[in-house]
Design a protein around this motif. Structure first.
Motif, short mmCIF file in Angstrom:
data_model
loop_
_atom_site.label_atom_id
_atom_site.label_comp_id
_atom_site.label_asym_id
_atom_site.label_seq_id
_atom_site.Cartn_x
_atom_site.Cartn_y
_atom_site.Cartn_z
N ASP A 175 -11.36 19.76 -1.35
CA ASP A 175 -9.94 20.01 -1.09
C ASP A 175 -9.15 19.83 -2.38
N PRO A 176 -8.57 20.91 -2.93
CA PRO A 176 -7.77 20.74 -4.15
C PRO A 176 -6.55 19.88 -3.86
N THR A 177 -6.46 18.73 -4.51
CA THR A 177 -5.43 17.76 -4.16
C THR A 177 -4.32 17.68 -5.20
N ILE A 178 -4.68 17.44 -6.46
CA ILE A 178 -3.65 17.40 -7.50
C ILE A 178 -4.08 18.32 -8.65
N THR A 179 -3.19 19.20 -9.07
CA THR A 179 -3.40 19.93 -10.32
C THR A 179 -2.36 19.45 -11.31
N PHE A 180 -2.84 19.08 -12.49
CA PHE A 180 -1.96 18.56 -13.54
C PHE A 180 -2.11 19.42 -14.78
N ILE A 181 -0.99 19.93 -15.28
CA ILE A 181 -0.98 20.65 -16.56
C ILE A 181 -0.08 19.87 -17.50
N GLY A 182 -0.55 19.61 -18.72
CA GLY A 182 0.26 18.89 -19.70
C GLY A 182 1.38 19.80 -20.18
N ASP A 183 1.03 20.71 -21.08
CA ASP A 183 1.98 21.70 -21.60
C ASP A 183 1.37 23.08 -21.45
N HIS B 19 -5.12 29.91 -9.03
CA HIS B 19 -5.76 28.84 -8.24
C HIS B 19 -4.93 27.56 -8.19
N ILE B 20 -4.07 27.34 -9.19
CA ILE B 20 -3.30 26.07 -9.22
C ILE B 20 -2.41 25.93 -8.00
N TRP B 21 -2.02 27.06 -7.40
CA TRP B 21 -1.12 27.05 -6.25
C TRP B 21 -1.82 26.68 -4.95
N LYS B 22 -3.16 26.42 -5.04
CA LYS B 22 -3.89 25.97 -3.86
C LYS B 22 -3.88 24.46 -3.74
N SER B 23 -3.46 23.77 -4.79
CA SER B 23 -3.45 22.30 -4.76
C SER B 23 -2.29 21.79 -3.92
N LEU C 164 1.21 19.97 -7.32
CA LEU C 164 1.09 20.64 -8.61
C LEU C 164 2.08 20.01 -9.58
N VAL C 165 1.56 19.46 -10.67
CA VAL C 165 2.42 18.80 -11.67
C VAL C 165 2.46 19.67 -12.92
N ILE C 166 3.63 20.19 -13.24
CA ILE C 166 3.75 21.13 -14.36
C ILE C 166 4.94 20.75 -15.25
N GLU C 167 4.97 21.38 -16.39
CA GLU C 167 6.07 21.11 -17.32
C GLU C 167 7.22 22.09 -17.11
N SER C 168 8.41 21.65 -17.48
CA SER C 168 9.57 22.52 -17.43
C SER C 168 10.46 22.14 -18.62
N ASN D 90 3.90 20.06 -2.85
CA ASN D 90 4.75 19.37 -3.82
C ASN D 90 4.62 20.02 -5.18
N VAL D 91 5.73 20.41 -5.75
CA VAL D 91 5.73 20.92 -7.12
C VAL D 91 6.54 19.91 -7.94
N VAL D 92 5.85 19.22 -8.83
CA VAL D 92 6.50 18.16 -9.61
C VAL D 92 6.81 18.69 -11.00
N LEU D 93 8.07 18.64 -11.37
CA LEU D 93 8.49 19.13 -12.69
C LEU D 93 8.69 17.96 -13.64
N LYS D 94 8.07 18.06 -14.80
CA LYS D 94 8.14 16.97 -15.78
C LYS D 94 8.36 17.56 -17.18
N HIS D 95 8.31 16.67 -18.22
CA HIS D 95 8.31 17.11 -19.63
C HIS D 95 9.57 17.90 -20.01
N PHE D 96 10.72 17.53 -19.43
CA PHE D 96 11.97 18.19 -19.84
C PHE D 96 12.32 17.79 -21.27
N SER D 97 13.00 18.67 -21.95
CA SER D 97 13.46 18.36 -23.31
C SER D 97 14.41 17.15 -23.25
N MET D 98 14.35 16.33 -24.28
CA MET D 98 15.16 15.10 -24.26
C MET D 98 16.65 15.37 -24.44
#
Ligand SMILES: [Zn+2]
Ligand SMILES: [Zn+2]
Length: 289
Positions: free
Chosen positions: A187-195, A206-210, A213-217, A254-262
């Motif tokens: 079962d795809p549970t968490i997909t994490f992409i750094g940048d 395939h990432i949309w099956k998790s 999904l943790v991605i950068e924005s 869940n789509v988690v957005l992270k890594h925003f510009s400071m």
């Protein structure tokens, strides 16, 4: 902004804890799964986690990899943590570990190399070393340097359909006779992409099956689309495009957005997300700010 001040998002049976601001630091711990994605900072809460996944070599994601290992040694944690990297980074990571240890005055004989596993980004999923109920698979994404994302699967065993209806005794006999009675479900549970570039969110369908999904924005303002492309990052508008393509039929909750510009305040981020994300997807969006 302080990378040791942790953000926390609680889902049903796991949580994401850490910090992620572009250029400063990214690390996201999942204590319930005994793991941490990236190691741009190493708070004490990360030291006990036994699996670390590195997405790429940029310092804001990788800087404290060695610190994780040396803090464990200092605290007499005997069990070696497992550092998962894309296979092409293994050699230089090992050289870096060794150089830092030498810099700190550790003699060659006393040096103990950390436990590193190189993953082929085009390869199979593999069970985690200390958590056999989980498996991980790396995949390539586009960034300004070679980079991967990781999908973490929950592993389940299910009875082979042709054996449904057999009694427990019969199943035991079959197993004794060497028959495989179960098959594995992942079962795809968490997909994490750094940048990554926004295009990777579409290419890597395939990432949309998790489930999560943790991605950068990194960039969010209207006039920054070119900048995002130039720097190898995702623009919020790219996330909207990917959601329009995959979002409606995706099991991703869940789509988690992270890594925003400071340079953005929390308010600016919240406003832009509210303005750009279509209404029907809003309840799935979480901001790691
Ligand atoms: Zn970064
Ligand atoms: Zn980067």
């Amino acid at each position: 902004l302080n990378a040791l001040d942790q953000i926390s998002i609680q889902f049903k049976d796991y949580s994401l804890n850490g910090f992620s601001v572009s250029g400063l630091s990214t690390y996201v711990q999942v204590p319930e799964m005994d793991l941490c994605f990236d190691m741009g900072e190493c708070p004490l809460s990360a030291v006990g986690l036994n699996h670390v996944f590195l997405t790429h070599a940029h310092g804001d994601h990788s800087r404290c990899l060695m610190r994780h290992d040396s803090l464990r040694k200092m605290m007499n944690i005997e069990k070696p943590a497992v550092y998962y990297l894309p296979d092409y980074l293994v050699e230089s990571a090992k050289a870096l570990f060794k150089a830092e240890s030498k810099f700190e005055g550790v003699s060659e004989e006393k040096y103990k190399e950390p436990f590193v596993i190189g993953l082929n980004p085009l390869g199979e999923n593999i069970p985690l070393v200390y958590r056999k109920d989980l498996a991980v698979q790396a995949f390539n994404v586009q960034h300004s340097v070679p980079a991967v994302g990781y999908t973490l699967y929950r592993r389940r065993k299910k009875l082979r359909p042709e054996l449904i209806g057999k009694s427990p005794q019969e199943l035991i006999e079959l197993r004794k006779a060497g028959t495989q009675i179960n098959f594995e479900i992942l079962d795809p549970t968490i997909t994490f992409i750094g940048d990554c570039l926004g295009i990777s969110l579409i290419e890597e369908a395939h990432i949309w099956k998790s489930e999560t999904l943790v991605i950068e924005s990194t960039f969010i303002l209207e006039d920054e689309k070119k900048m995002a492309l130039k720097k190898g990052h995702t623009h919020l508008a790219d996330i909207v495009s990917a959601l329009e393509i995959y979002g409606d039929n995706s099991p991703c909750q869940n789509v988690v957005l992270k890594h925003f510009s400071m340079k953005y305040s929390k308010g600016v981020i919240q406003n832009e997300v509210h303005r750009l994300i279509p209404e029907r997807f809003k309840n799935r969006i979480h901001l790691f700010i």
